[in-house]
Design an enzyme around this catalytic site. Structure first.
Site, short mmCIF file in Angstrom:
data_model
loop_
_atom_site.label_atom_id
_atom_site.label_comp_id
_atom_site.label_asym_id
_atom_site.label_seq_id
_atom_site.Cartn_x
_atom_site.Cartn_y
_atom_site.Cartn_z
N GLY A 125 0.79 -1.23 0.00
CA GLY A 125 0.00 0.00 0.00
C GLY A 125 0.82 1.27 0.00
N CYS A 140 -27.19 -10.03 -16.34
CA CYS A 140 -26.64 -9.68 -17.65
C CYS A 140 -27.64 -10.09 -18.72
CB CYS A 140 -25.29 -10.38 -17.86
SG CYS A 140 -24.66 -10.20 -19.55
N CYS A 198 -25.64 -13.08 -20.85
CA CYS A 198 -25.29 -14.39 -20.29
C CYS A 198 -26.12 -14.71 -19.05
CB CYS A 198 -23.80 -14.46 -19.97
SG CYS A 198 -23.35 -13.56 -18.48
N CYS A 246 -22.38 -7.73 -19.10
CA CYS A 246 -21.17 -7.85 -18.31
C CYS A 246 -20.11 -6.90 -18.86
CB CYS A 246 -20.59 -9.27 -18.41
SG CYS A 246 -21.61 -10.53 -17.67
N CYS A 253 -18.27 -12.99 -19.91
CA CYS A 253 -19.58 -13.11 -20.54
C CYS A 253 -19.50 -14.15 -21.67
CB CYS A 253 -19.99 -11.74 -21.10
SG CYS A 253 -21.75 -11.59 -21.45
#
Lengths: 227, 265, 288
Positions: C29, C237, C240, C262, C268
């Protein structure tokens, strides 16, 4: 309660050739609890100066200024602040307040400073203002807008809000009508009765004779006489 | 308050010893020493360049002084020289027990953050993680500094100068500090706004038992706010004492000049 | 191939970048400064991510590049071509087959594994920048762990929008120490930041690299009474039928018809190949 020993006061004017102006010498006086001493002497003799010395507003050049067990001439600022908060009250001739603060709060302030709950402090302030005939509609206004006489009565109410063991009164009855004058004298006698040591300046001879137990002529302390 | 002050009376909240700050060969402030007790308000006066702001910033840890000590009576460990503290400790002190009110509110506020966010920052900085509570405290403090809580989501840029200054005070006092440094807090404000601010500061000082050090060139401000006064000239303290005594019976030539130079209203 | 050094950058530069990456991994970080090079593409097109990828790639790697989840957008295509040309590495659009994935603004839906590296393109690495413009001050805040200001930003969100409206680049705390900007991924992706793969972040213009090692704790900042929520459009979606993937909204015509698909094109496509069908999926499938 209040005891001055061999106090002197002079002013040094650094910006006027460092002229040293002695104003008082060899001041000694003593005020016991429950006693009221009147300061007398011609105008300019130093009555107000003496009061300011006791209050710590003026710095004594020498000697001791005892109020209770504090020597005002030597004390640290915080000791004097505590003294003024808890022991020594001062009713001057002029009211000096923060603009915008209502009269009621101005009077209640000494009580709040010693930790009195707000409602209690305000009740006491209200009763004093009423006693001194300040119309209730003015209580919520700043005393800066009041007449001279009203300001003076607010100042007196403030001085008597908290029961100081020692009090300095500078012309408390000046320019008051008969009724208010009587009220102020009653307040002074009440303070004496509860054991306050009081030093006062009164031009009003009748008032002076009514409340004072003894007198000190300040002229005796002037340097010319001493010389 | 009176009772509290008495109990703690023996230990000064702040002890400044021999504090010296040089700018090369030029004196910023020299050998300044004093004790400040809990509940006391001390004024520092002097003209521009007298070193009063340098002194304030050196005490508050904004500039490192060359010599001296600034001993603060911490809650956890008692008196500690803040100049010897690690930076994280000193900054933590600056967010908790100390506060600093700048002359220009812009320097002490986040202008792009709402009033509520400005007040809440110190709470969040010390771990406040409950939005509702933070907001409640922010609203409460807006009320205490006499700003309507309907302005809580407005940015300070939409506020008047006096409101900004009051917001800055709220932002500083929300964590209940014990010592507040103020640099010309009423400078640049209209007289009527000044009066309101003075009244507010006085009542906050009394209610919270705050100690404060106020730098100003305005003698009327110190007369109303400060118990004690220090007069500075050319980096040195030339006189100090009870405020009204210093103003009414000044002993030093410079103080006499300063006091006699004030226009009487 | 060409006259380019492998992956465009010279070896000394890659070494310098690798050192920054290793330091970043050692201090999760923490923003490590590095000497960002001029790249043959404009700032904002992923110059930071490209340099990190260049320093990470080996000739054996398989590279995937996505922009907002898609392999076929301009940015993704041009970076993929850049490395095909300068490194000659294999490329793929399949998440599972890639060993290095450079991404802009998304984390793939498929769970990443220990042998994968995810490289993020970062526009502004400093999460505190929004409220504190002074770099000297933000560095100090990081080093002293003074992160109250980060919550001021979230406070402002709630006070202005009724909830935490920050929906991307949502700040996180890494391993209980550094507050980090996860790059402008949707906050839906934030829970995925705790993963098995190595995550590297490159900011070219701002010259910073930071990293999250595998299985590192990554916590999204929030308030007790406004807890973090990984939100997405409340739809399956349309192609899909996935209920669990991050969706893009596509406007279909002037009559206000729209569809949700997606954003991760590979995910997808894989699902449709497996036989999953959404509301508008069939006709799409036939057309394809």
């Amino acid at each position: 309660m209040i005891e001055l020993e061999n106090v002197s006061k002079s002013f040094t004017l650094h910006n006027q050739g460092s002229a040293v102006i002695p104003v008082m010498e060899r001041v000694s006086l003593k005020v016991s609890a429950g006693e009221c001493v009147g300061l007398v002497g011609a105008s300019g003799a130093g009555k107000s100066t003496l009061m300011r010395l006791i209050y710590g507003n003026y710095l004594a050049a020498s000697g001791r200024v005892l109020v209770g067990d504090v020597d005002v001439a030597q004390a640290e600022p915080r000791q004097i602040i505590a003294l003024r908060r808890e022991t020594l009250g001062y009713v001057s001739q002029f009211l000096r307040v923060v603009p915008r603060v209502p009269a009621l709060d101005v009077v209640a302030e000494p009580l709040l400073a010693v930790g009195t709950p707000q409602d209690q402090a305000r009740d006491k302030a209200a009763s004093l203002l009423a006693e001194l005939n300040i119309p209730e509609r003015l209580w919520s206004l700043s005393p800066t807008t009041f007449s001279g006489g009203e300001q003076q009565r607010v100042n007196i109410a403030r001085g008597f809000a908290y029961d100081y063991p020692a009090l300095l009164l500078d012309e408390p009855t000046a320019s008051l009508d008969a009724q208010n004058r009587a009220t102020v004298l009653r307040l002074i006698e009440g303070a004496k009765a509860r054991g306050a040591a009081i030093i006062g300046i009164f031009h009003d001879e009748a008032a002076r004779d009514q409340v004072c137990d003894s007198f000190v002529d300040v002229s005796a302390f002037s340097p010319e006489v001493a010389a | 308050m009176g009772a509290q002050v008495k109990e703690q009376d023996m230990t000064p909240l702040l002890q400044v010893n021999g504090l010296t700050k040089m700018y090369g060969p030029r004196i910023g402030c020299k050998d300044v020493s004093f004790d400040l007790y809990p509940g006391e308000v001390m004024g520092i006066v002097g003209e521009s360049g007298s070193g009063k702001s340098t002194l304030l910033n050196a005490m508050a840890g904004h500039h490192a002084p060359d010599r001296g000590e600034v001993v603060f009576d911490t809650r956890a460990d008692g008196p500690v020289d803040t100049l010897k503290m690690s930076e994280p400790e000193r900054r933590m002190l600056g967010r908790t027990d100390w506060a600093f009110v700048h002359q220009h509110a812009r320097d002490g506020l986040r202008m792009s953050v709402s009033a509520g966010g400005n007040i809440g920052e110190r709470l969040m900085a010390v771990g406040g993680r409950h939005y509702g509570e933070i907001r409640e405290q922010a609203a409460d403090w807006l009320g205490r500094v006499e700003i309507s809580d309907t302005r809580i989501d407005d940015r300070p840029s939409a506020f008047s100068g006096g409101m900004q200054q009051r917001l800055q005070i709220a932002r500083n006092l929300v964590t209940g500090p014990r010592l507040v440094f103020m640099d010309e807090p009423t400078g640049g404000l209209d007289v009527s706004v000044q009066a309101r601010l003075l009244d507010l500061l006085r009542s906050l000082v009394r209610e919270m038992g705050l100690s404060a050090i106020i730098v100003t060139h305005d003698l009327a401000v110190v007369r109303l706010l400060a118990d004690r006064l220090m007069v500075m000239k050319d980096g040195h303290v030339v006189e100090s004492g009870l405020t009204d005594q210093v103003l009414d019976d000044p002993q030093h030539a410079y103080t006499q000049l300063l006091v006699s130079s004030v226009l009487q209203v | 191939m060409s006259d380019y050094n492998f992956a465009y950058l010279d070896e000394q530069t890659k070494r310098m970048i690798r050192r920054a990456i290793l330091k970043g991994l050692a201090v999760p970080g923490y923003q490590v400064p590095f000497a960002s090079r001029e790249m043959p593409m404009p700032y904002g097109w992923g110059t930071g991510g490209v340099q990190v990828s260049a320093a990470t790639l080996t000739p054996e790697d398989t590279l995937k590049v996505i922009d907002q989840g898609a392999d076929d957008t301009t940015n993704a295509v041009s970076i993929r071509k850049f490395f095909e040309r300068t490194a000659g590495v294999a490329t793929t659009e399949e998440t599972t087959k890639a060993s290095v994935i450079q991404t802009r603004h998304r984390i793939p839906e498929a769970e990443l594994t220990e042998d994968q590296i995810l490289v993020y393109q970062v526009p502004i690495p400093e999460p505190l920048r929004f409220l504190e413009p002074r770099e000297t001050e933000t560095r100090k805040m990081h080093s002293l762990e003074e992160y109250g200001l980060m919550h001021v930003k979230l406070y402002e969100d709630i006070s202005q929008h009724g909830d935490i409206a920050t929906s991307y680049a949502y700040p996180v705390k890494v391993e209980d120490r550094y507050v980090m900007d996860p790059s402008p991924i949707p906050k839906f992706d934030n829970p995925k930041l705790e993963m098995a793969a190595i995550q590297l972040f490159g900011a070219g213009r701002e010259q910073r690299i930071y990293a999250v090692p595998p299985y590192t704790r990554v916590v999204s900042l929030d308030f007790e009474d406004y807890p973090f929520e990984a939100t997405k459009a409340d739809h399956p979606c349309d192609l899909c039928g996935s209920e669990h993937s991050y969706l893009d909204e596509v406007i279909l015509d002037d009559a206000g018809n729209r569809m949700f698909v997606c954003s991760d094109t590979d995910y997808c496509r894989t699902r449709r190949a497996e036989g999953h069908v959404g509301r508008l999926g069939e006709s799409e499938g036939e057309a394809a």
